[in-house]
Design an enzyme around this catalytic site. Sequence first.
Site, PDB file in Angstrom:
ATOM      1  CB  CYS A  52      -0.890  -0.467   1.281  1.00 24.15           C
ATOM      2  SG  CYS A  52      -1.953   1.517   1.013  1.00 24.15           S
ATOM      3  CG  ASP A 453     -30.650  14.383  19.417  1.00 25.16           C
ATOM      4  OD1 ASP A 453     -31.746  14.439  19.150  1.00 25.16           O
ATOM      5  OD2 ASP A 453     -29.764  14.026  18.390  1.00 25.16           O
ATOM      6  CG  ASP A 632     -26.583  13.655  15.882  1.00 25.55           C
ATOM      7  OD1 ASP A 632     -28.159  14.112  16.582  1.00 25.55           O
ATOM      8  OD2 ASP A 632     -26.629  14.011  14.792  1.00 25.55           O
ATOM      9  CG  ASP A 636     -29.012  16.905  20.944  1.00 27.43           C
ATOM     10  OD1 ASP A 636     -29.856  17.476  20.931  1.00 27.43           O
ATOM     11  OD2 ASP A 636     -28.203  15.967  19.712  1.00 27.43           O
TER      12      ASP A 636
END
Lengths: 733, 52
Positions: A52, A453, A632, A636
């Site tokens: 790589c 949330d 998120d 919030d």
Amino acid sequence: MTTVEHFAEGRAPVSACPACAVVPSAERIAAMRAERDGRIMLSLPLAHGAACIATVESALSAVPGVRSARVNLTRKRVSVEAAPGVTPAQLIAVLAGEGHEAHELDPGLLSSTETDRQGRDLLMRLGVAFFSMMNVMLLSVAVWSGAEDATRDLFHWISAAIALPTVVFAGQPFFKSAWASLRAGRLGMDVPISLALILASSISVYETWMSGHHAYFDAAVMLAFFLLLGRYLDHRTRAIARSAAEELAALEVPRAIVLLDGVEVETAISLVVAGDTVLVRPGARMPVDGVVLTGASEVDRSLLTGESLPVQAQPGTVVSAGEVNLTGPLTLRVLAAGKESSLHQMADLVAVAEGAKTRYTSLADRAAGLYSPLVHILSFSAFGYWMWATGGDVRYAINISAAVLIITCPCALGLAVPAVITSASGKLFRKGLLIKHGTALERLAEVDTVVFDKTGTLTMGVPEPVALADHPPQVLALAAALAAGSSHPLARALAEGAAALGIEAVAVTDLREVPGYGIEGAWQGTRIRLGRADWCGATAIAQTATYLAVGGQTHAFAFTDRPRPGASEAVTALQAVGLRIELLSGDAEAPVRDLALRLGITDWRAGVLPAEKAARVAELSAAGRKVLMVGDGLNDTAALVAAHVSISPATALDAARVASDIVLLGQDMAPIADAVRIGRQSARRMVENFVISGGYNVIAVPLALVGLATPLAAALAMSLSSITVSINAMRLK
Amino acid sequence: MEILAILIPVSLFLGGIGLAAFFWAMKTKQFDDPEGDAQRILTKEFDDKPRQ
């Protein structure tokens, strides 16, 4: 529109620099283009192995204009030195051609991790302390095993020559912070440490001078080594977390497309000023606060308000930075950019609130608060007693009090917390959780209430069609045909849902997307539409839905937000350990109720405003509850800051991630339950470690007080307690 | 015991070499990419002559 105009006029002079107005646009274009010179950083999330490195570096070096490319496999990044003409997009395309995924990083945000000065400095001191400890110990062993007279003195002198410079060099972090805490009028952990280092060194020099039997040079350097080790572990854990958090932030390169004299120039947001015209393509996030000049589209405000339903945007609509443009291109006149934008102001508010969060006193600080006065009192009273008992033998009394200071071995105390945090952070990082704050684990252990949330946290923010199979196949085939022509999230979900049911889309001609409304086409001579209720002539239903109009008939397709993978496991696991769970959402009632039922949450509230979320968290805290907030969006952030401890997913807005103590890196939510479990375990290990290091003191201190402690006993107590504490930390599961 | 006059300086000198090597490694950022360096020795690139 007029009020908006007025607002814009009134706002512009605040942020626009006077010089910008006189600079001709050609020069501004040049300035904006020049800004991207020099170094380009790309993230290679999937990079691994030697092959790589070779392909990436050779592919990039072959690009004309690239001077050099170097892969850092540890950080999974490549940094490229290139001529001004080379763009990151061009390099990403080259790497994609080689089969490597790459993302642009903002080099400005990564600067602090590139040169970890403090870490290198600590490591250097640690290395020096280690070298001295080994050499001094070698000489000390000879003394302990019976070197006499001149030989012993010689060995002591050599030890002094090695140990004194080491203590001066390696002890600096402690001396500095001890001095700082003394000036602030506090008695921190570093005061007894510094005192022990200085006293041990000076008493040993004196003893050596007087040809005495005992010198504590080995104890002094050993103390420095173990304490530096604790410091370094602590620093490294934080540096890793900070670097990962910075990488998340750097992935969102703050770029905007500015229209200057009809020319599109891509530039950094910092160069955009109020009054500029900015182009926002579909799928992109609004870079600035602005008012729509041309174009029609829908914008997704879920990150700012928690609403899962997109809002229509047309000329005159005011949009805020952070909202996502969904369907059509929009040109905006900038009202506020960069530091002035509402998004940035929110982030600043959070930064202010961050400071307030330090009121939590960590376990280590509480232990130090008990320990420091106790050690000083013990040492001084030993000095006083032996002065009286020996009838004024200062040398003997000082020897005893130094032995007490040394043998209380704060080294185990210094390692007690960092060793546990390093071990726990490593475990959680492998599970996909990034611990950003040093005391986050301790605070997590105290949590008894979890507030979630909805949009983007418990759900993915990706719609999913409800009961699609209930619609006639013919209708679905038409809807799928229209939906295939749009990139609107609801249309995409509908097309995917229909394909999953094995429905083949019929051929529809004259497909045309009307941004902000929907998509229409012709089928067997009749016009059909898919989109908003009012545009299709349908009556809107209570849920998120899109509507199909065929001839005179309309059909409604309802959607629900797809729960995040692992959400129900996380909720069940948290309930199983006795935590109370609440769901607070800014979204409408129906979708919130559906999700609460699906996940088994009984306490839920819909349509909650950002301030109400924070108020609810504050109310729970005031009632003595320790709240874990998981969220998120920008709506919030206030609640995230107000909570005892907070978690946000990696997809959250930058402001929310900054506000939270822990970041969830993957999509899966199940690790949150692990975090609570490991947090509780770590707090227990920390307390155990304090007990262990205290236990050694209970045995060793009386020996020192009666004058029986030898340098050998001090060395044994110190190393044994440090090793036990480290091993205990590694028992975390 | 005269042997100590030789042995102690020798042991300190050898330890000093180790310390100097550690300083050099820190200064030249040898610990920046441990994983990458471990992989790089496996490639055949620059085997014959060092990178310019």
